[in-house]
Write a protein that holds these residues in place. Sequence first.
Motif, PDB file in Angstrom:
ATOM      1  N   LYS A  12       7.183  -9.392  -1.281  1.00 49.74           N
ATOM      2  CA  LYS A  12       7.878  -8.282  -1.954  1.00 49.74           C
ATOM      3  C   LYS A  12       7.853  -7.023  -1.098  1.00 49.74           C
ATOM      4  N   LEU A  13       6.699  -6.723  -0.505  1.00 50.25           N
ATOM      5  CA  LEU A  13       6.604  -5.554   0.356  1.00 50.25           C
ATOM      6  C   LEU A  13       7.575  -5.681   1.534  1.00 50.25           C
ATOM      7  N   ALA A  14       7.602  -6.874   2.145  1.00 54.19           N
ATOM      8  CA  ALA A  14       8.498  -7.097   3.285  1.00 54.19           C
ATOM      9  C   ALA A  14       9.960  -6.991   2.882  1.00 54.19           C
ATOM     10  N   ASP A  15      10.304  -7.539   1.732  1.00 52.03           N
ATOM     11  CA  ASP A  15      11.692  -7.503   1.275  1.00 52.03           C
ATOM     12  C   ASP A  15      12.130  -6.097   0.876  1.00 52.03           C
ATOM     13  N   ASP A  16      11.198  -5.347   0.294  1.00 55.78           N
ATOM     14  CA  ASP A  16      11.540  -4.006  -0.177  1.00 55.78           C
ATOM     15  C   ASP A  16      11.662  -2.987   0.956  1.00 55.78           C
ATOM     16  N   LEU A  17      10.796  -3.111   1.975  1.00 54.96           N
ATOM     17  CA  LEU A  17      10.711  -2.060   2.978  1.00 54.96           C
ATOM     18  C   LEU A  17      10.966  -2.521   4.414  1.00 54.96           C
ATOM     19  N   GLY A  18      11.141  -3.817   4.602  1.00 53.05           N
ATOM     20  CA  GLY A  18      11.481  -4.308   5.934  1.00 53.05           C
ATOM     21  C   GLY A  18      12.924  -3.958   6.292  1.00 53.05           C
ATOM     22  N   PRO A  19      13.285  -4.018   7.570  1.00 53.36           N
ATOM     23  CA  PRO A  19      14.647  -3.668   7.978  1.00 53.36           C
ATOM     24  C   PRO A  19      15.674  -4.686   7.491  1.00 53.36           C
ATOM     25  N   GLU A  21      15.410   2.107  13.313  1.00 54.12           N
ATOM     26  CA  GLU A  21      15.256   3.507  13.732  1.00 54.12           C
ATOM     27  C   GLU A  21      15.130   4.461  12.544  1.00 54.12           C
ATOM     28  N   ASP A  22      15.012   3.925  11.350  1.00 54.34           N
ATOM     29  CA  ASP A  22      14.905   4.750  10.144  1.00 54.34           C
ATOM     30  C   ASP A  22      13.461   5.214   9.969  1.00 54.34           C
ATOM     31  N   ALA A  23      13.160   6.434  10.422  1.00 51.80           N
ATOM     32  CA  ALA A  23      11.788   6.943  10.389  1.00 51.80           C
ATOM     33  C   ALA A  23      11.252   7.070   8.968  1.00 51.80           C
ATOM     34  N   ASN A  24      12.111   7.406   8.015  1.00 52.30           N
ATOM     35  CA  ASN A  24      11.681   7.554   6.631  1.00 52.30           C
ATOM     36  C   ASN A  24      11.245   6.206   6.061  1.00 52.30           C
ATOM     37  N   ARG A  25      12.040   5.175   6.333  1.00 44.42           N
ATOM     38  CA  ARG A  25      11.678   3.827   5.857  1.00 44.42           C
ATOM     39  C   ARG A  25      10.363   3.365   6.493  1.00 44.42           C
ATOM     40  N   ILE A  26      10.221   3.586   7.789  1.00 44.72           N
ATOM     41  CA  ILE A  26       9.010   3.154   8.493  1.00 44.72           C
ATOM     42  C   ILE A  26       7.784   3.874   7.940  1.00 44.72           C
ATOM     43  N   ALA A  27       7.927   5.158   7.626  1.00 44.21           N
ATOM     44  CA  ALA A  27       6.805   5.918   7.061  1.00 44.21           C
ATOM     45  C   ALA A  27       6.408   5.352   5.696  1.00 44.21           C
ATOM     46  N   GLU A  82      -5.522 -17.079   4.073  1.00 46.03           N
ATOM     47  CA  GLU A  82      -4.973 -15.910   3.381  1.00 46.03           C
ATOM     48  C   GLU A  82      -4.422 -14.876   4.352  1.00 46.03           C
ATOM     49  N   VAL A  83      -5.094 -14.699   5.486  1.00 45.33           N
ATOM     50  CA  VAL A  83      -4.553 -13.810   6.512  1.00 45.33           C
ATOM     51  C   VAL A  83      -3.222 -14.349   7.022  1.00 45.33           C
ATOM     52  N   ALA A  84      -3.163 -15.656   7.281  1.00 42.04           N
ATOM     53  CA  ALA A  84      -1.935 -16.274   7.793  1.00 42.04           C
ATOM     54  C   ALA A  84      -0.787 -16.135   6.797  1.00 42.04           C
ATOM     55  N   ILE A  85      -1.086 -16.216   5.510  1.00 41.06           N
ATOM     56  CA  ILE A  85      -0.053 -16.064   4.475  1.00 41.06           C
ATOM     57  C   ILE A  85       0.643 -14.714   4.609  1.00 41.06           C
ATOM     58  N   VAL A  86      -0.152 -13.654   4.746  1.00 37.99           N
ATOM     59  CA  VAL A  86       0.418 -12.308   4.841  1.00 37.99           C
ATOM     60  C   VAL A  86       1.191 -12.140   6.148  1.00 37.99           C
ATOM     61  N   VAL A  87       0.606 -12.587   7.253  1.00 42.46           N
ATOM     62  CA  VAL A  87       1.282 -12.467   8.553  1.00 42.46           C
ATOM     63  C   VAL A  87       2.629 -13.180   8.523  1.00 42.46           C
ATOM     64  N   GLU A  88       2.666 -14.364   7.950  1.00 38.51           N
ATOM     65  CA  GLU A  88       3.903 -15.147   7.892  1.00 38.51           C
ATOM     66  C   GLU A  88       4.985 -14.411   7.111  1.00 38.51           C
ATOM     67  N   GLU A  89       4.638 -13.868   5.959  1.00 38.61           N
ATOM     68  CA  GLU A  89       5.639 -13.160   5.153  1.00 38.61           C
ATOM     69  C   GLU A  89       6.098 -11.872   5.837  1.00 38.61           C
ATOM     70  N   PHE A  90       5.177 -11.190   6.518  1.00 39.67           N
ATOM     71  CA  PHE A  90       5.556  -9.974   7.226  1.00 39.67           C
ATOM     72  C   PHE A  90       6.519 -10.291   8.371  1.00 39.67           C
ATOM     73  N   ALA A  91       6.293 -11.379   9.067  1.00 39.35           N
ATOM     74  CA  ALA A  91       7.201 -11.760  10.153  1.00 39.35           C
ATOM     75  C   ALA A  91       8.559 -12.190   9.611  1.00 39.35           C
ATOM     76  N   ARG A  92       8.539 -12.902   8.496  1.00 35.52           N
ATOM     77  CA  ARG A  92       9.808 -13.313   7.878  1.00 35.52           C
ATOM     78  C   ARG A  92      10.661 -12.101   7.547  1.00 35.52           C
ATOM     79  N   GLY A  93      10.008 -11.038   7.037  1.00 32.04           N
ATOM     80  CA  GLY A  93      10.734  -9.831   6.668  1.00 32.04           C
ATOM     81  C   GLY A  93      10.823  -8.799   7.771  1.00 32.04           C
ATOM     82  N   LEU A  94      10.385  -9.170   8.990  1.00 33.41           N
ATOM     83  CA  LEU A  94      10.439  -8.272  10.153  1.00 33.41           C
ATOM     84  C   LEU A  94       9.725  -6.942   9.898  1.00 33.41           C
TER      85      LEU A  94
END
Length: 271
Positions: free
Chosen positions: A18-25, A32-38, A61-73
Motif C-alpha cells: 500500500k505504501l509503495a502504491d500510494d507514494l511510489g512513482p 523528480e517530484d520532491a514533494n512526493r519523495i518527501a 519478513e525483511v524480504a517481503i518489504v524489499v520485494e514490495e518496495f521494488a515492485r512499486g519502485l
Amino acid sequence: MDVRLTSEQRQLREAAAKLADDLGPCSVADLEDANRIARLEKAVDATGFRTLRSDGASGVEVAIVVEEFARGLVDVPFLGPVLADDLRRGLGREPSVPTEERESVDLTRSVVGVVESPAELGELSEDEVGRWRALALTVTCADLVGAARGTHALACEYAKVREQYGATIGSYQAVGHLLAEGLALIEGSISVLRHAAWAVDELPFAEAIEAGKVAKIYCARAALTVCETSIQVHGGIGNTWECLAHVYLRRVLTATELWPVKLEELTIGLS
C-alpha cells in the motif's frame, strides 16, 4: 520449511504494498517530484520498516518489504538502512557506516547507504558475519524479484490496451507467450528467494550464504529477461524516457551488481 506466509506476514506485505502504491512513482516524471519523495521518506520512516531486524523481524519478513518496495519502485534509501540496522543489532551500537551515493544507472536511489563490506564486520563472530552476508544477498534478490513483478505487471497492462491491426496486442499468441514465460520466471524466482530468506535465520550460515548465492544467480537472470521482455512488449518505447519499463531495468542492473555471484562459486549444480 513452510513456504506459506503467516497472517502477520501477509499483513506486513499488504502494508508495504500500500505504501509503495500510494507514494511510489507512477511515471518517470514522478521521479523528480520532491514533494512526493518527501512524503514517501516520511512514511517509510514512520513505519519502522528500516529497523525491522532490530525489531526482531526474520529474513523472510525483511524480504517481503524489499520485494514490495521494488515492485512499486520506492525511490528512497532502503537497502542500506536495513543492512545497517542488522549490523547495529549484532554490534549492540550504531555502526559508523558512511552514507554512500553509489554511481549507478539506478534512478530510484534504493541503494543509497549500501556498503558491501563495512569495517565493523571485523568485530562480529563468524556466524554473525555469515548471516549478515546472507541477508545482504537475500535483500538484493528480493529487490530483483519485486522489480521483475513490477515491470511484468506494467507489460501486461500495456498489452491490454495497445492495439494493432484492430486488436489488443495481448490477444496475439506471440505476446501472450512472452508474458507467460515471464510469469514462470517470476514464480521460480519467488521460490528460490523464499528459501534464501528463510535460510538467513534457520540454516547454518555457510548454507544460508549458499542459498543466497543460488537465489542471486537465478533471480538476476530471470529479472533481466523479464525486463527485456517488458521492453519488447512495449514495442521499444519501454526503452525511452516516457515509460517506467527502463527504470525497472536500471534497478535490476544495479541490484545484480551488488554482491555479485558467479556460477563457478556454487558448490551445487544449477541448471
